[in-house]
Design a protein around this motif. Structure first.
Motif, PDB file in Angstrom:
ATOM      1  N   ASN A   1       0.809  -1.221   0.000  1.00  0.00           N
ATOM      2  CA  ASN A   1       0.000   0.000   0.000  1.00  0.00           C
ATOM      3  C   ASN A   1       0.843   1.271   0.000  1.00  0.00           C
ATOM      4  O   ASN A   1       0.302   2.368  -0.052  1.00  0.00           O
ATOM      5  N   LYS A   2       2.149   1.127   0.085  1.00  0.00           N
ATOM      6  CA  LYS A   2       3.019   2.296   0.135  1.00  0.00           C
ATOM      7  C   LYS A   2       3.003   3.024  -1.206  1.00  0.00           C
ATOM      8  O   LYS A   2       3.165   2.407  -2.257  1.00  0.00           O
ATOM      9  N   PRO A   3       2.776   4.355  -1.221  1.00  0.00           N
ATOM     10  CA  PRO A   3       2.732   5.112  -2.483  1.00  0.00           C
ATOM     11  C   PRO A   3       4.052   4.994  -3.237  1.00  0.00           C
ATOM     12  O   PRO A   3       5.125   4.978  -2.640  1.00  0.00           O
ATOM     13  N   GLN A   4       3.946   4.900  -4.554  1.00  0.00           N
ATOM     14  CA  GLN A   4       5.128   4.813  -5.395  1.00  0.00           C
ATOM     15  C   GLN A   4       5.400   6.184  -6.017  1.00  0.00           C
ATOM     16  O   GLN A   4       4.495   6.811  -6.570  1.00  0.00           O
ATOM     17  N   TYR A   5       6.622   6.648  -5.916  1.00  0.00           N
ATOM     18  CA  TYR A   5       6.984   7.960  -6.422  1.00  0.00           C
ATOM     19  C   TYR A   5       8.003   7.826  -7.553  1.00  0.00           C
ATOM     20  O   TYR A   5       8.829   6.918  -7.565  1.00  0.00           O
ATOM     21  N   VAL A   6       7.904   8.776  -8.507  1.00  0.00           N
ATOM     22  CA  VAL A   6       8.877   8.817  -9.595  1.00  0.00           C
ATOM     23  C   VAL A   6      10.136   9.487  -9.071  1.00  0.00           C
ATOM     24  O   VAL A   6      10.091  10.598  -8.556  1.00  0.00           O
ATOM     25  N   THR A   7      11.248   8.799  -9.186  1.00  0.00           N
ATOM     26  CA  THR A   7      12.519   9.337  -8.710  1.00  0.00           C
ATOM     27  C   THR A   7      13.483   9.471  -9.881  1.00  0.00           C
ATOM     28  O   THR A   7      13.282   8.890 -10.955  1.00  0.00           O
ATOM     29  N   ILE A   8      14.530  10.254  -9.666  1.00  0.00           N
ATOM     30  CA  ILE A   8      15.551  10.437 -10.705  1.00  0.00           C
ATOM     31  C   ILE A   8      16.180   9.098 -11.063  1.00  0.00           C
ATOM     32  O   ILE A   8      16.456   8.808 -12.228  1.00  0.00           O
ATOM     33  N   LYS A   9      16.361   8.261 -10.053  1.00  0.00           N
ATOM     34  CA  LYS A   9      16.969   6.953 -10.287  1.00  0.00           C
ATOM     35  C   LYS A   9      16.104   6.113 -11.219  1.00  0.00           C
ATOM     36  O   LYS A   9      16.605   5.449 -12.136  1.00  0.00           O
ATOM     37  N   LYS A  10      14.772   6.152 -11.012  1.00  0.00           N
ATOM     38  CA  LYS A  10      13.867   5.381 -11.859  1.00  0.00           C
ATOM     39  C   LYS A  10      13.870   5.919 -13.288  1.00  0.00           C
ATOM     40  O   LYS A  10      13.851   5.153 -14.253  1.00  0.00           O
ATOM     41  N   VAL A  11      13.888   7.260 -13.428  1.00  0.00           N
ATOM     42  CA  VAL A  11      13.895   7.875 -14.757  1.00  0.00           C
ATOM     43  C   VAL A  11      15.158   7.491 -15.515  1.00  0.00           C
ATOM     44  O   VAL A  11      15.121   7.123 -16.696  1.00  0.00           O
ATOM     45  N   LEU A  12      16.311   7.572 -14.829  1.00  0.00           N
ATOM     46  CA  LEU A  12      17.579   7.223 -15.472  1.00  0.00           C
ATOM     47  C   LEU A  12      17.619   5.745 -15.855  1.00  0.00           C
ATOM     48  O   LEU A  12      18.154   5.384 -16.909  1.00  0.00           O
ATOM     49  N   SER A  13      17.036   4.904 -15.002  1.00  0.00           N
ATOM     50  CA  SER A  13      17.006   3.470 -15.302  1.00  0.00           C
ATOM     51  C   SER A  13      16.189   3.197 -16.559  1.00  0.00           C
ATOM     52  O   SER A  13      16.593   2.419 -17.428  1.00  0.00           O
ATOM     53  N   CYS A  14      15.024   3.858 -16.669  1.00  0.00           N
ATOM     54  CA  CYS A  14      14.173   3.680 -17.852  1.00  0.00           C
ATOM     55  C   CYS A  14      14.875   4.190 -19.108  1.00  0.00           C
ATOM     56  O   CYS A  14      14.808   3.564 -20.175  1.00  0.00           O
ATOM     57  N   ALA A  15      15.554   5.339 -18.978  1.00  0.00           N
ATOM     58  CA  ALA A  15      16.264   5.909 -20.126  1.00  0.00           C
ATOM     59  C   ALA A  15      17.371   4.974 -20.599  1.00  0.00           C
ATOM     60  O   ALA A  15      17.582   4.787 -21.804  1.00  0.00           O
ATOM     61  N   LEU A  16      18.072   4.376 -19.648  1.00  0.00           N
ATOM     62  CA  LEU A  16      19.145   3.448 -19.999  1.00  0.00           C
ATOM     63  C   LEU A  16      18.599   2.231 -20.739  1.00  0.00           C
ATOM     64  O   LEU A  16      19.179   1.783 -21.734  1.00  0.00           O
ATOM     65  N   VAL A  17      17.460   1.719 -20.272  1.00  0.00           N
ATOM     66  CA  VAL A  17      16.838   0.567 -20.934  1.00  0.00           C
ATOM     67  C   VAL A  17      16.443   0.926 -22.362  1.00  0.00           C
ATOM     68  O   VAL A  17      16.672   0.152 -23.301  1.00  0.00           O
ATOM     69  N   LEU A  18      15.858   2.113 -22.550  1.00  0.00           N
ATOM     70  CA  LEU A  18      15.446   2.543 -23.889  1.00  0.00           C
ATOM     71  C   LEU A  18      16.643   2.687 -24.827  1.00  0.00           C
ATOM     72  O   LEU A  18      16.572   2.316 -26.011  1.00  0.00           O
ATOM     73  N   LEU A  19      17.747   3.219 -24.301  1.00  0.00           N
ATOM     74  CA  LEU A  19      18.952   3.364 -25.123  1.00  0.00           C
ATOM     75  C   LEU A  19      19.497   2.004 -25.549  1.00  0.00           C
ATOM     76  O   LEU A  19      19.931   1.821 -26.692  1.00  0.00           O
ATOM     77  N   LEU A  20      19.479   1.067 -24.610  1.00  0.00           N
ATOM     78  CA  LEU A  20      19.968  -0.275 -24.931  1.00  0.00           C
ATOM     79  C   LEU A  20      19.089  -0.946 -25.985  1.00  0.00           C
ATOM     80  O   LEU A  20      19.588  -1.597 -26.906  1.00  0.00           O
ATOM     81  N   VAL A  21      17.770  -0.770 -25.845  1.00  0.00           N
ATOM     82  CA  VAL A  21      16.846  -1.359 -26.818  1.00  0.00           C
ATOM     83  C   VAL A  21      17.048  -0.728 -28.191  1.00  0.00           C
ATOM     84  O   VAL A  21      17.095  -1.422 -29.211  1.00  0.00           O
ATOM     85  N   TRP A  22      17.175   0.603 -28.214  1.00  0.00           N
ATOM     86  CA  TRP A  22      17.376   1.287 -29.494  1.00  0.00           C
ATOM     87  C   TRP A  22      18.703   0.888 -30.128  1.00  0.00           C
ATOM     88  O   TRP A  22      18.799   0.683 -31.340  1.00  0.00           O
ATOM     89  N   GLY A  23      19.750   0.752 -29.299  1.00  0.00           N
ATOM     90  CA  GLY A  23      21.044   0.330 -29.819  1.00  0.00           C
ATOM     91  C   GLY A  23      20.986  -1.058 -30.435  1.00  0.00           C
ATOM     92  O   GLY A  23      21.722  -1.369 -31.371  1.00  0.00           O
ATOM     93  N   PHE A  24      20.087  -1.887 -29.907  1.00  0.00           N
ATOM     94  CA  PHE A  24      19.936  -3.243 -30.447  1.00  0.00           C
ATOM     95  C   PHE A  24      19.088  -3.251 -31.717  1.00  0.00           C
ATOM     96  O   PHE A  24      19.378  -3.975 -32.670  1.00  0.00           O
ATOM     97  N   LEU A  25      18.030  -2.420 -31.740  1.00  0.00           N
ATOM     98  CA  LEU A  25      17.105  -2.443 -32.866  1.00  0.00           C
ATOM     99  C   LEU A  25      17.568  -1.608 -34.057  1.00  0.00           C
ATOM    100  O   LEU A  25      17.213  -1.908 -35.197  1.00  0.00           O
ATOM    101  N   LYS A  26      18.358  -0.564 -33.802  1.00  0.00           N
ATOM    102  CA  LYS A  26      18.756   0.335 -34.884  1.00  0.00           C
ATOM    103  C   LYS A  26      19.490  -0.382 -36.011  1.00  0.00           C
ATOM    104  O   LYS A  26      19.167  -0.183 -37.189  1.00  0.00           O
TER     105      LYS A  26
END
Length: 234
Positions: free
Chosen positions: A131-156
């Motif tokens: 039940n603990k509220p989930q907050y968007v943090t800089i760490k989560k944003v950077l983690s998502c960005a890193l995943v997207l870069l890795l996916v794009w690097g693979f698909l490009k």
């Protein structure tokens, strides 16, 4: 007046031999050793009591003195001046009949109740965490960005991989088109083809044609153009 009954704590009779005391102590010390109680303070205290009982009863002079005190305590208990906490498993074990099995049953009862209490606590902790509220943090944003870069690097590379035509195809440009050195709009533009320019498609990617051409100045070249309006050269 209170006195621990070391005999009953070890599960033996008051007239037990030295060998019987030794065997009872070994059996209980193995069962309730600190390495097996996971830091439980209650069990650690009982282990200390078991050691205390062995130290007294295994020493003839100390045992003789203790027996005298115990007998006096029993007389006081019979006269109603002796008190004990009947709700405490440790105290019950100290004053119960000299039976190993009864001592073990008391311990097992305590451990079973403790297990249920620990399970209830863990369940409550899990619910609170859920039940603990989930907050968007800089760490989560950077983690998502890193995943997207890795996916794009693979698909490009896959998106821009060239597929050769099984046979040469001749086309005509229907409107002006830029010619790039590589299959990338950000790469260097090397030429520009006007409407009506004849081209030969050599291979293609998802977004570009690799073409051979002859521009309006008569210069022959090869490069990449974006896929767009072209028609077959009749």
């Amino acid at each position: 007046m209170t006195t621990k009954n070391y005999y009953h704590l070890l599960g033996i009779e008051q007239d037990a031999t030295a060998e019987e005391i030794k065997q009872a102590y070994r059996k209980l010390s193995v069962k309730f050793h600190p390495d097996k109680n996971n830091g439980d303070s209650f069990l650690m205290d009982m282990f200390k009591s078991i050691n205390e009982a062995n130290e007294v009863l295994s020493n003839p002079s100390r045992r003789k003195k203790y027996d005298k005190q115990l007998n006096e305590a029993m007389v006081a208990m019979n006269s109603g001046n002796y008190t004990q906490n009947a709700g405490n498993p440790a105290d019950i074990a100290q004053h119960s009949t000299g039976d190993h099995e009864q001592v073990y049953k008391l311990w097992n009862l305590y451990l079973e109740k403790k297990k249920h209490a620990d399970l209830a606590y863990q369940t409550l902790a899990s619910v609170n965490s859920y039940n603990k509220p989930q907050y968007v943090t800089i760490k989560k944003v950077l983690s998502c960005a890193l995943v997207l870069l890795l996916v794009w690097g693979f698909l490009k590379p896959i998106a821009n991989s060239e597929v050769a035509n099984d046979k040469v195809k001749n086309y005509v440009i229907e409107k002006t088109a830029a010619v790039y050195k590589k299959p990338n709009k950000l790469s260097k533009q090397i030429d520009e083809l006007v409407q009506g320019t004849a081209i030969t498609v050599v291979s293609e990617t998802n977004y570009f044609y690799k073409v051979d051409y002859k521009n309006s100045n008569g210069v022959v070249g090869q490069g990449y153009i974006l896929k767009g309006p072209i028609r077959k050269d009749d």
